[in-house]
Design an enzyme around this catalytic site. Structure first.
Site, PDB file in Angstrom:
ATOM      1  N   LEU A 109      50.881  30.262  43.526  1.00 23.91           N
ATOM      2  CA  LEU A 109      50.448  28.766  42.951  1.00 23.91           C
ATOM      3  C   LEU A 109      51.453  28.881  41.776  1.00 23.91           C
ATOM      4  O   LEU A 109      51.832  29.828  40.985  1.00 23.91           O
ATOM      5  CB  LEU A 109      49.179  29.043  42.331  1.00 23.91           C
ATOM      6  N   GLY A 154      49.591  33.498  46.520  1.00 16.92           N
ATOM      7  CA  GLY A 154      49.840  32.434  47.303  1.00 16.92           C
ATOM      8  C   GLY A 154      51.215  32.561  48.339  1.00 16.92           C
ATOM      9  O   GLY A 154      51.063  32.058  49.535  1.00 16.92           O
ATOM     10  N   ASN A 178      47.368  39.608  44.153  1.00 13.43           N
ATOM     11  CA  ASN A 178      47.373  40.414  42.861  1.00 13.43           C
ATOM     12  C   ASN A 178      46.486  39.538  42.042  1.00 13.43           C
ATOM     13  O   ASN A 178      46.683  39.507  40.601  1.00 13.43           O
ATOM     14  CB  ASN A 178      48.690  40.348  42.231  1.00 13.43           C
ATOM     15  N   GLU A 179      45.675  38.356  42.391  1.00 10.41           N
ATOM     16  CA  GLU A 179      44.806  37.554  41.748  1.00 10.41           C
ATOM     17  C   GLU A 179      44.223  38.439  40.563  1.00 10.41           C
ATOM     18  O   GLU A 179      44.042  37.645  39.460  1.00 10.41           O
ATOM     19  CB  GLU A 179      43.946  36.700  42.490  1.00 10.41           C
TER      20      GLU A 179
HETATM   21  C1  LIG Z   1      37.719  30.405  42.482  1.00 10.34           C
HETATM   22  C2  LIG Z   1      39.267  30.820  43.042  1.00 10.34           C
HETATM   23  C3  LIG Z   1      40.048  30.900  41.628  1.00 10.34           C
HETATM   24  C4  LIG Z   1      41.486  31.306  41.642  1.00 10.34           C
HETATM   25  C5  LIG Z   1      42.192  31.271  42.892  1.00 10.34           C
HETATM   26  C6  LIG Z   1      43.579  31.184  42.528  1.00 10.34           C
HETATM   27  C7  LIG Z   1      44.557  31.756  43.616  1.00 10.34           C
HETATM   28  C8  LIG Z   1      45.646  32.124  43.059  1.00 10.34           C
HETATM   29  C9  LIG Z   1      46.716  32.599  44.007  1.00 10.34           C
HETATM   30  C10 LIG Z   1      48.117  32.712  43.366  1.00 10.34           C
HETATM   31  O1  LIG Z   1      49.006  32.510  43.684  1.00 10.34           O
HETATM   32  S1  LIG Z   1      48.341  32.706  41.620  1.00 10.34           S
HETATM   33  C11 LIG Z   1      49.889  32.850  41.167  1.00 10.34           C
HETATM   34  C12 LIG Z   1      50.371  34.527  41.043  1.00 10.34           C
HETATM   35  N1  LIG Z   1      51.643  34.526  41.058  1.00 10.34           N
HETATM   36  C13 LIG Z   1      52.287  35.788  40.482  1.00 10.34           C
HETATM   37  O2  LIG Z   1      51.681  36.367  39.888  1.00 10.34           O
HETATM   38  C14 LIG Z   1      53.917  35.739  40.574  1.00 10.34           C
HETATM   39  C15 LIG Z   1      54.167  35.501  39.294  1.00 10.34           C
HETATM   40  N2  LIG Z   1      55.750  35.880  39.099  1.00 10.34           N
HETATM   41  C16 LIG Z   1      56.515  37.106  39.403  1.00 10.34           C
HETATM   42  O3  LIG Z   1      55.716  38.004  39.469  1.00 10.34           O
HETATM   43  C17 LIG Z   1      58.066  36.725  39.312  1.00 10.34           C
HETATM   44  O4  LIG Z   1      58.149  35.496  38.647  1.00 10.34           O
HETATM   45  C18 LIG Z   1      58.647  37.081  40.588  1.00 10.34           C
HETATM   46  C19 LIG Z   1      58.499  38.252  41.058  1.00 10.34           C
HETATM   47  C20 LIG Z   1      58.066  36.078  41.550  1.00 10.34           C
HETATM   48  C21 LIG Z   1      60.023  36.730  40.352  1.00 10.34           C
HETATM   49  O5  LIG Z   1      60.691  37.554  39.339  1.00 10.34           O
HETATM   50  P1  LIG Z   1      61.869  36.994  38.869  1.00 10.34           P
HETATM   51  O6  LIG Z   1      63.040  36.753  39.917  1.00 10.34           O
HETATM   52  O7  LIG Z   1      62.327  38.403  37.766  1.00 10.34           O
HETATM   53  O8  LIG Z   1      61.820  35.596  37.954  1.00 10.34           O
HETATM   54  P2  LIG Z   1      61.036  35.354  36.485  1.00 10.34           P
HETATM   55  O9  LIG Z   1      59.886  36.229  36.528  1.00 10.34           O
HETATM   56  O10 LIG Z   1      62.085  35.546  35.410  1.00 10.34           O
HETATM   57  O11 LIG Z   1      60.634  33.978  36.795  1.00 10.34           O
HETATM   58  C22 LIG Z   1      61.432  32.980  36.573  1.00 10.34           C
HETATM   59  C23 LIG Z   1      60.725  31.637  36.097  1.00 10.34           C
HETATM   60  O12 LIG Z   1      59.639  31.309  37.005  1.00 10.34           O
HETATM   61  C24 LIG Z   1      58.330  31.226  36.242  1.00 10.34           C
HETATM   62  N3  LIG Z   1      57.368  31.592  37.172  1.00 10.34           N
HETATM   63  C25 LIG Z   1      57.416  32.705  37.865  1.00 10.34           C
HETATM   64  N4  LIG Z   1      56.269  32.562  38.446  1.00 10.34           N
HETATM   65  C26 LIG Z   1      55.613  31.520  38.443  1.00 10.34           C
HETATM   66  C27 LIG Z   1      54.402  31.109  38.898  1.00 10.34           C
HETATM   67  N5  LIG Z   1      53.444  31.603  39.898  1.00 10.34           N
HETATM   68  N6  LIG Z   1      53.944  29.685  38.477  1.00 10.34           N
HETATM   69  C28 LIG Z   1      54.810  28.994  37.460  1.00 10.34           C
HETATM   70  N7  LIG Z   1      56.029  29.626  37.107  1.00 10.34           N
HETATM   71  C29 LIG Z   1      56.459  30.985  37.491  1.00 10.34           C
HETATM   72  C30 LIG Z   1      58.625  32.345  35.124  1.00 10.34           C
HETATM   73  O13 LIG Z   1      57.713  32.073  34.003  1.00 10.34           O
HETATM   74  C31 LIG Z   1      60.206  32.009  34.738  1.00 10.34           C
HETATM   75  O14 LIG Z   1      59.948  30.675  34.015  1.00 10.34           O
HETATM   76  P3  LIG Z   1      61.190  30.336  32.794  1.00 10.34           P
HETATM   77  O15 LIG Z   1      60.589  29.188  32.155  1.00 10.34           O
HETATM   78  O16 LIG Z   1      60.845  31.599  31.730  1.00 10.34           O
HETATM   79  O17 LIG Z   1      62.531  30.495  33.381  1.00 10.34           O
END
Ligand SMILES: CC/C=C\CC/C=C/CC(=O)SCCNC(=O)CCNC(=O)[C@H](O)C(C)(C)COP(=O)(O)OP(=O)(O)OC[C@H]1O[C@@H](n2cnc3c(N)ncnc32)[C@H](O)[C@@H]1OP(=O)(O)O
Length: 303
Positions: A109, A154, A178-179
């Site tokens: 997400l 996601g 990993n939620e």
């Molecule tokens: C009742 C039901 C309730 C809830 C249900 C909700 C269900 C949720 C499902 C989901 O999908 S929750 C999202 C979970 N995602 C994550 O935990 C992933 C987080 N990201 C990472 O771990 C890393 O970014 C990566 C391994 C994917 C990539 O690593 P790397 O290549 O080192 O990139 P950066 O970490 O430096 O990230 C670059 C840039 O992108 C931004 N970012 C990363 N992930 C997200 C995201 N999911 N959403 C928005 N933005 C994201 C990060 O903050 C960096 O931003 P900058 O502005 O600093 O460039």
């Protein structure tokens, strides 16, 4: 009879398209590198690149929403529309889903879509997420995920909605739901998809712990079907595709429907309640604080 009910089910799953194409450029067509006839023309949108090969009936669909293919509302919308376009074109029988962004398949997400947003936006966003899952999970096409990067949350669900998964052998490319580590809870249909893939006990552990599996462990637990060197992901995905396409479409499609219908129906029956549940959960102050803190941590760990 079975065919008719399969078709009716597929029709029910084709829910409304949205008129929310903020900033999208859908339908653009351009020649693929190397030129060629119609079969070599690629199309798609700003965030989804489609490279169709009419001769084989297989299209490669690349997510390109840099830097990490976070599932923004626009990306969700463009993915659904691209998939629908291929499904409606009888030339195509299979799609390989992969990433155009280095090192990341999909970061899940887009947290900026649910942090500091109003309930109406969160609801619109969640409906789009439901729609993408329904479309991929029930697709009549063979979907093979060529996972060429990190695949959390996601991203993992998109991969699990495919029929088959090939993961690049790189310890940084972890996959899982990993939620809980973000202080949020996977909704029942993500949980069901997990259970359908790796079984109840493994899901129970992995979901509670928010486990992100490195390739060897992902293979062992059954989250992916093959782990191969990074430069062989695409070719292995194509070989897998050939194996799946060797089966007559109608038999494979009806069997897929039989295996997945109950899981999809569960969401279709409770779609509005699931949306309300999501919105009231993520809009809580405590959850907003957790999500903000998580985003901040992501931003700070750079470099
Ligand atoms: C009742 C039901 C309730 C809830 C249900 C909700 C269900 C949720 C499902 C989901 O999908 S929750 C999202 C979970 N995602 C994550 O935990 C992933 C987080 N990201 C990472 O771990 C890393 O970014 C990566 C391994 C994917 C990539 O690593 P790397 O290549 O080192 O990139 P950066 O970490 O430096 O990230 C670059 C840039 O992108 C931004 N970012 C990363 N992930 C997200 C995201 N999911 N959403 C928005 N933005 C994201 C990060 O903050 C960096 O931003 P900058 O502005 O600093 O460039």
């Amino acid at each position: 009879m079975a065919l008719a009910s399969g078709v009716r089910f597929a029709e029910r799953a084709l829910l409304r398209p949205w008129a929310l194409l903020r900033g999208t450029t859908l339908g653009r067509t351009e020649p693929a590198a190397g030129g060629g006839g119609d079969g070599a023309r690629r199309f798609g949108s700003q965030r989804v690149l489609v490279e169709p090969d009419a001769a084989s009936g297989v299209a490669v669909m690349k997510l390109r929403n840099p830097p990490v293919n976070a599932l923004s509302l626009e990306l969700l919308t463009e993915l659904v529309i691209s998939l629908e376009k291929l499904e409606n074109d009888k030339t195509f029988r299979g799609v390989i889903l992969t990433s155009d962004c280095p090192r990341v398949f999909c970061a899940g997400l887009d947290l900026t879509e649910i942090c500091g947003r109003n309930p109406a936006h969160c609801a619109e966003y969640w409906k789009a997420m439901q729609e993408l899952w329904l479309r991929t999970y029930l697709s009549s096409l063979v979907l093979v995920a060529a996972i060429n990067g990190a695949c959390p949350a996601g991203g993992c669900i998109i991969a699990l909605s495919c029929d088959c998964r090939v993961l690049a052998d790189n310890p940084k490319y972890r996959i899982g739901l990993n939620e809980t580590l973000l202080g949020i809870i996977a909704p029942f249909w993500l949980k069901d998809t997990y259970v359908n893939t790796i079984g109840h006990r493994a899901s129970e552990q992995a979901l509670q712990l928010g486990s992100l599996f490195p390739p060897a462990e992902a293979l062992q637990v059954g989250l992916v079907d093959q782990v191969v060197p990074e430069d062989q992901v695409q070719s292995t995905a194509l070989s897998e595709m050939a194996r799946w396409l060797a089966v007559p479409d109608h038999a494979r499609q009806l069997t897929k429907n039989m295996m997945r219908k109950a899981t999809a129906d569960r969401l279709l029956r409770q779609r509005d309640a699931d949306t309300q549940n999501f919105v009231s959960f993520v809009c809580r102050d405590s959850i907003q604080k957790s999500l903000q803190a998580y985003l901040e941590k992501l931003r700070q760990r750079k470099g």
